[in-house]
Design a protein around this motif. Structure first.
Motif, PDB file in Angstrom:
ATOM      1  N   ASN A   3       7.867   5.450  -8.704  1.00  0.00           N
ATOM      2  CA  ASN A   3       7.399   5.108  -7.366  1.00  0.00           C
ATOM      3  C   ASN A   3       5.983   4.563  -7.351  1.00  0.00           C
ATOM      4  N   GLY A   4       5.523   4.080  -8.488  1.00  0.00           N
ATOM      5  CA  GLY A   4       4.198   3.481  -8.516  1.00  0.00           C
ATOM      6  C   GLY A   4       3.088   4.495  -8.603  1.00  0.00           C
ATOM      7  N   ASN A   5       3.367   5.695  -9.170  1.00  0.00           N
ATOM      8  CA  ASN A   5       2.351   6.735  -9.263  1.00  0.00           C
ATOM      9  C   ASN A   5       1.713   6.806 -10.648  1.00  0.00           C
ATOM     10  N   LYS A  50      -0.848   1.150  -9.918  1.00  0.00           N
ATOM     11  CA  LYS A  50      -1.635   0.541  -8.838  1.00  0.00           C
ATOM     12  C   LYS A  50      -3.069   1.048  -8.955  1.00  0.00           C
ATOM     13  N   ARG A 141       3.786   0.191   3.168  1.00  0.00           N
ATOM     14  CA  ARG A 141       3.902  -0.545   1.908  1.00  0.00           C
ATOM     15  C   ARG A 141       2.839  -1.636   1.816  1.00  0.00           C
ATOM     16  N   SER A 144      -0.642  -0.015   1.362  1.00  0.00           N
ATOM     17  CA  SER A 144      -0.774   0.588   0.032  1.00  0.00           C
ATOM     18  C   SER A 144      -0.985  -0.471  -1.037  1.00  0.00           C
ATOM     19  N   ARG A 145      -0.250  -1.560  -0.912  1.00  0.00           N
ATOM     20  CA  ARG A 145      -0.368  -2.618  -1.921  1.00  0.00           C
ATOM     21  C   ARG A 145      -1.703  -3.353  -1.816  1.00  0.00           C
ATOM     22  N   THR A 160       8.250   6.639   1.251  1.00  0.00           N
ATOM     23  CA  THR A 160       7.397   5.474   1.460  1.00  0.00           C
ATOM     24  C   THR A 160       6.262   5.552   0.439  1.00  0.00           C
ATOM     25  N   ASP A 161       5.320   4.621   0.529  1.00  0.00           N
ATOM     26  CA  ASP A 161       4.202   4.601  -0.411  1.00  0.00           C
ATOM     27  C   ASP A 161       3.025   5.448   0.059  1.00  0.00           C
ATOM     28  N   ARG A 162       3.230   6.341   1.028  1.00  0.00           N
ATOM     29  CA  ARG A 162       2.126   7.208   1.452  1.00  0.00           C
ATOM     30  C   ARG A 162       1.710   8.111   0.295  1.00  0.00           C
ATOM     31  N   ASN A 326       0.878  13.376  -5.567  1.00  0.00           N
ATOM     32  CA  ASN A 326       0.975  13.283  -4.109  1.00  0.00           C
ATOM     33  C   ASN A 326       1.033  14.677  -3.480  1.00  0.00           C
TER      34      ASN A 326
END
Length: 364
Positions: A3-5, A50, A141, A144-145, A160-162, A326
């Motif tokens: 998830n992009g973490n 990210k 999203r 975040s991006r 979500t990206d929260r 998170n």
């Protein structure tokens, strides 16, 4: 990492190279060969890395900017929540943090526009209450991006990206409300829930907890269809009048948002306060005498000050540390009855910390 973490440590581990090498490659500093840099960038993309722009800003001694985007209505919930955010920001001693508040009329009205306005401010982090997650998902999203960390408060937007969320435990709040009504209503009867819009996760989870607990602990009670217009006072008042004058009139009510007064006023006009078992949400001055004189059985206090304070602290911790997991924090609600009302009633607009201090002093 799916998830992009992923962080710098994950990239270094995957490539079996040092964290320093990865850091230099990602930030285009000297001392890394072109081949190694290409491998690092490829792995970063593969793992969904990210960059934490705010963490880099702290290293460069740049001021962090945080926005809080919250509804104006309901003030007796959101004002203490904002006070908690302010208190946490003031306590960030030694850090350069700017805090800006944005308001919109109420949940579902102007919230997307307020978030879009905040997007143009290029904040390092934003604290917000997600309403309809279908509308908020693309915004979260997008922010975040762009490098803005999004922290939910008062409800959640999972998947979500929260970067995290802080709220009272909604399912448990609903479950406790159902258990209280089950103890008071031991015969066959109808019960009903007045809710906010059920596209908000917090409202949906309260209803789910209420319904599940009722089914197990009180199968003799029949749950009527939920009434969703609780964020619109006039509509809630109208619905309450209609429901309480119908042949299926409930003997128990759970008012699952802090906007309970329109429903209570309707019951008062019909002479039903004190005859219907009612569990409300949160605490404010108009509610105090109704609990004190037995018109309301109990209220589920969601600790808004603490929610705001913890949300800001969690967001700041995330911004300071690139590889922090998170945080999803669910606070236990406080259940306020007539018997313990005196511990809370004089401190309605004050903080949970002051409530806890007062509680300890009275115990001693």
């Amino acid at each position: 990492m799916q998830n992009g973490n992923a962080g710098i440590k994950d990239i270094a581990k995957a490539l079996k190279i040092s964290i320093g090498t990865v850091d230099r490659a990602l930030h285009e500093r000297p001392g890394v060969s072109a081949k190694t840099k290409a491998r690092v960038l490829q792995m970063a993309e593969q793992l969904g890395y990210k960059p934490n722009l705010a963490a880099q800003a702290l290293k460069l001694n740049r001021r962090l900017s945080i926005g809080a985007v919250l509804p104006k209505h309901i003030s007796h919930f959101f004002d203490p929540l904002r006070a908690g955010i302010r208190a946490a920001a003031a306590a960030a001693v030694g850090m350069q943090v700017s805090l800006t508040f944005h308001e919109y009329p109420r949940l579902g009205v102007g919230d997307v526009e307020a978030i879009e306005k905040a997007l143009r401010q290029h904040y390092d982090g934003i604290i917000f209450l997600p309403g309809d997650t279908r509308k908020f998902d693309p915004l979260i999203r997008k922010l975040s991006r762009s490098g803005t960390a999004m922290m939910c408060v008062g409800s959640d937007a999972p998947n979500t990206d929260r970067v995290g969320s802080v709220a009272a435990h909604a399912y448990v709040s609903g479950a406790i409300a159902a258990e209280l009504l089950a103890h008071k209503l031991t015969h066959k009867a109808n019960v009903a829930v007045f809710s906010g819009e059920l596209f908000t996760l917090d409202h949906a989870e309260k209803l789910r907890g209420f319904a599940a607990t009722l089914a197990v602990q009180a199968p003799h009670l029949t749950l009527l269809p939920a009434l969703e217009s609780h964020e619109r006072p006039k509509e809630a008042y109208r619905q309450a009048l209609t429901l309480m004058q119908s042949k299926d009139r409930p003997e128990g009510l759970y008012l699952s948002t802090a906007n309970s007064m329109p429903v209570l006023r309707a019951l008062d006009e019909l002479g039903l306060l004190g005859k219907v078992q009612i569990v409300t949400t949160d605490l404010f001055q108009e509610l105090v005498p109704l609990i004190e004189f037995g018109k309301v059985l109990a209220t589920m206090y969601q600790r808004p000050y603490t929610q705001g304070k913890v949300a800001f602290e969690s967001l700041l911790a995330y911004l300071k540390e690139e590889n922090k997991p998170n945080p999803v924090i669910r606070l236990a609600p406080h259940v306020i009855f007539r018997s313990n009302l005196s511990l809370f009633s004089g401190l309605i607009i004050d903080t949970d910390e002051e409530l806890e201090t007062e509680f300890r002093s009275r115990k001693s």
